[in-house]
Design an enzyme around this catalytic site. Structure first.
Site, PDB file in Angstrom:
ATOM      1  N   THR A   1     -40.038 -69.120 -14.664  1.00  0.00           N
ATOM      2  CA  THR A   1     -39.642 -68.424 -15.886  1.00  0.00           C
ATOM      3  C   THR A   1     -39.173 -69.401 -16.956  1.00  0.00           C
ATOM      4  O   THR A   1     -38.385 -70.285 -16.656  1.00  0.00           O
ATOM      5  CB  THR A   1     -38.473 -67.449 -15.589  1.00  0.00           C
ATOM      6  OG1 THR A   1     -38.881 -66.554 -14.585  1.00  0.00           O
ATOM      7  CG2 THR A   1     -38.005 -66.742 -16.829  1.00  0.00           C
ATOM      8  N   ARG A  29     -43.229 -54.275  -9.547  1.00  0.00           N
ATOM      9  CA  ARG A  29     -41.864 -54.799  -9.673  1.00  0.00           C
ATOM     10  C   ARG A  29     -41.723 -55.535 -10.988  1.00  0.00           C
ATOM     11  O   ARG A  29     -42.572 -56.335 -11.365  1.00  0.00           O
ATOM     12  CB  ARG A  29     -41.577 -55.748  -8.519  1.00  0.00           C
ATOM     13  CG  ARG A  29     -40.199 -56.419  -8.543  1.00  0.00           C
ATOM     14  CD  ARG A  29     -40.188 -57.758  -9.226  1.00  0.00           C
ATOM     15  NE  ARG A  29     -38.921 -58.456  -9.156  1.00  0.00           N
ATOM     16  CZ  ARG A  29     -38.673 -59.596  -9.788  1.00  0.00           C
ATOM     17  NH1 ARG A  29     -39.626 -60.160 -10.540  1.00  0.00           N
ATOM     18  NH2 ARG A  29     -37.495 -60.186  -9.684  1.00  0.00           N
ATOM     19  N   VAL A  30     -40.618 -55.273 -11.679  1.00  0.00           N
ATOM     20  CA  VAL A  30     -40.299 -55.984 -12.915  1.00  0.00           C
ATOM     21  C   VAL A  30     -38.904 -56.568 -12.755  1.00  0.00           C
ATOM     22  O   VAL A  30     -37.998 -55.871 -12.292  1.00  0.00           O
ATOM     23  CB  VAL A  30     -40.332 -55.032 -14.130  1.00  0.00           C
ATOM     24  CG1 VAL A  30     -39.831 -55.742 -15.380  1.00  0.00           C
ATOM     25  CG2 VAL A  30     -41.737 -54.498 -14.355  1.00  0.00           C
ATOM     26  N   ASP A  32     -35.781 -59.367 -14.496  1.00  0.00           N
ATOM     27  CA  ASP A  32     -34.879 -59.326 -15.655  1.00  0.00           C
ATOM     28  C   ASP A  32     -35.532 -59.823 -16.944  1.00  0.00           C
ATOM     29  O   ASP A  32     -35.137 -59.448 -18.031  1.00  0.00           O
ATOM     30  CB  ASP A  32     -33.623 -60.167 -15.370  1.00  0.00           C
ATOM     31  CG  ASP A  32     -33.949 -61.638 -15.060  1.00  0.00           C
ATOM     32  OD1 ASP A  32     -35.064 -61.910 -14.572  1.00  0.00           O
ATOM     33  OD2 ASP A  32     -33.102 -62.488 -15.328  1.00  0.00           O
ATOM     34  N   GLY A  53     -33.926 -66.947 -12.757  1.00  0.00           N
ATOM     35  CA  GLY A  53     -33.462 -66.883 -11.375  1.00  0.00           C
ATOM     36  C   GLY A  53     -33.918 -65.621 -10.693  1.00  0.00           C
ATOM     37  O   GLY A  53     -35.003 -65.119 -10.980  1.00  0.00           O
ATOM     38  N   GLY A  55     -34.262 -62.222 -10.565  1.00  0.00           N
ATOM     39  CA  GLY A  55     -34.132 -61.151 -11.539  1.00  0.00           C
ATOM     40  C   GLY A  55     -33.682 -59.830 -10.949  1.00  0.00           C
ATOM     41  O   GLY A  55     -33.037 -59.028 -11.630  1.00  0.00           O
TER      42      GLY A  55
END
Lengths: 141, 181
Positions: A1, A29-30, A32, A53, A55
């Protein structure tokens, strides 16, 4: 990320993130990253923050929003970042994560959660004081 | 304010930082700098954690999440579980600039991206396929399931809830109950 904060000469604060998420995630899945206030947050009257990190854990604490609100109250960016890490540590002491923070005067800082194998966090900074974009490192707490 | 402008980004993604700083030096806006800076990592596949060809999900597919936020107006554009489109943060910016929404997700976000002129492509690569097949060969470990059968810490799925028998199984057992002389 990748999480990024840009503060322009006029004080405009912009933040952003981009990621391909957690490996072997359950489809749909999503984390942060795309969630305003979790992945990143920007308010030109206070500052900006971005997170990286785990999420699944971090998004529940809205670390980027909380860090910006600490900076609105005058907290130094490094301390603001440390405070949001500490809030998460209470509930998930072994979470993998880091946050970067910058306020409207151009001060910046970062913090991360110390776990085996992750004791320092590297990030990049560019500013008029630095001749070129510079890699900096912070010790995790 | 002498310390401004400033660009800060997570991890040692130097090229992304260079790109964002370069945009500002050439007179670009802060939004341009964040879009191009993060976009650089989508191209470079930074750490395998950004962009196409990384982090395959349980079906082997790579999907992308991104957001951009304007601290002057508090506008936000975001995409999640974006499929078949590589330029996630640029699509997120289009959400901010061409819709009144904040977040678009999944295949619908991909259709929006195509309508905004982005190419519809396969985000899988040889690397992500090999990461995926290696995972399958290791009993799908690690994974994100819990409290299911079969034991997700030991084997692949499909998984289901243990305590409740599914509706179909109930029907079968009821029918056999009547199925007697």
């Amino acid at each position: 990320t990748i999480g990024m904060i840009v503060i322009g000469g006029s004080g405009t604060v912009v933040s952003g993130t981009s990621t391909n998420g957690a490996v072997h995630k359950i489809p749909g899945r999503v984390g942060d990253s795309p969630i305003a206030g979790a992945g990143s947050y920007a308010d030109s009257t206070a500052g900006g923050a971005a997170a990286t990190g785990d999420g699944d854990i971090m998004m529940r604490f809205l670390p980027s929003y909380q860090a910006v609100e600490y900076m609105r109250m005058g907290t130094d960016p490094r301390v603001a970042c440390q405070k949001v890490i500490s809030r998460i540590q209470k509930y998930a002491p072994k979470f993998f994560g880091a946050v970067i923070c910058a306020n409207t005067t151009g001060s910046y800082g970062a913090a991360c959660n110390k776990i085996p194998g992750f004791t320092q966090f590297h990030f990049m900074v560019s500013s008029p004081f630095l001749s070129h974009p510079t890699e900096q490192v912070v010790d995790c707490i | 304010a002498a310390a401004l402008p400033v660009v800060i980004n997570t991890w040692a993604f130097k090229k992304a930082a260079d790109t964002a700083w370069g945009v500002l030096q050439l007179g670009g806006s802060e939004l341009d700098a964040v879009e191009k800076g993060c976009g650089q990592c989508e191209i470079d596949q930074c750490d395998g954690s950004v962009g196409y060809g990384g982090s395959p999900d349980e079906s082997g597919e790579t999907t992308l999440d991104a957001m951009i936020m304007n601290g002057n107006t508090m506008e936000v554009g975001a995409v999640a579980d974006l499929r078949h489109v590589k330029n996630a943060i640029s699509v997120a910016r289009k959400v901010m600039e061409y819709t009144k929404h904040t977040l678009l997700v999944g295949e619908s976000a991909s259709l929006f991206a195509v309508r905004m002129g982005f190419p519809y492509e396969d985000l899988t690569t040889q690397k992500s396929l090999s990461v995926y097949s290696e995972w399958l060969n290791q009993s799908c470990q690690p994974n994100y399931w819990k409290n299911v059968i079969p034991d997700s810490s030991k084997s692949c799925g499909p998984y289901k809830r243990p305590e409740k028998v599914t509706y179909k199984e109930e029907q079968i057992s009821r029918r056999s109950f009547h199925n007697h002389d």
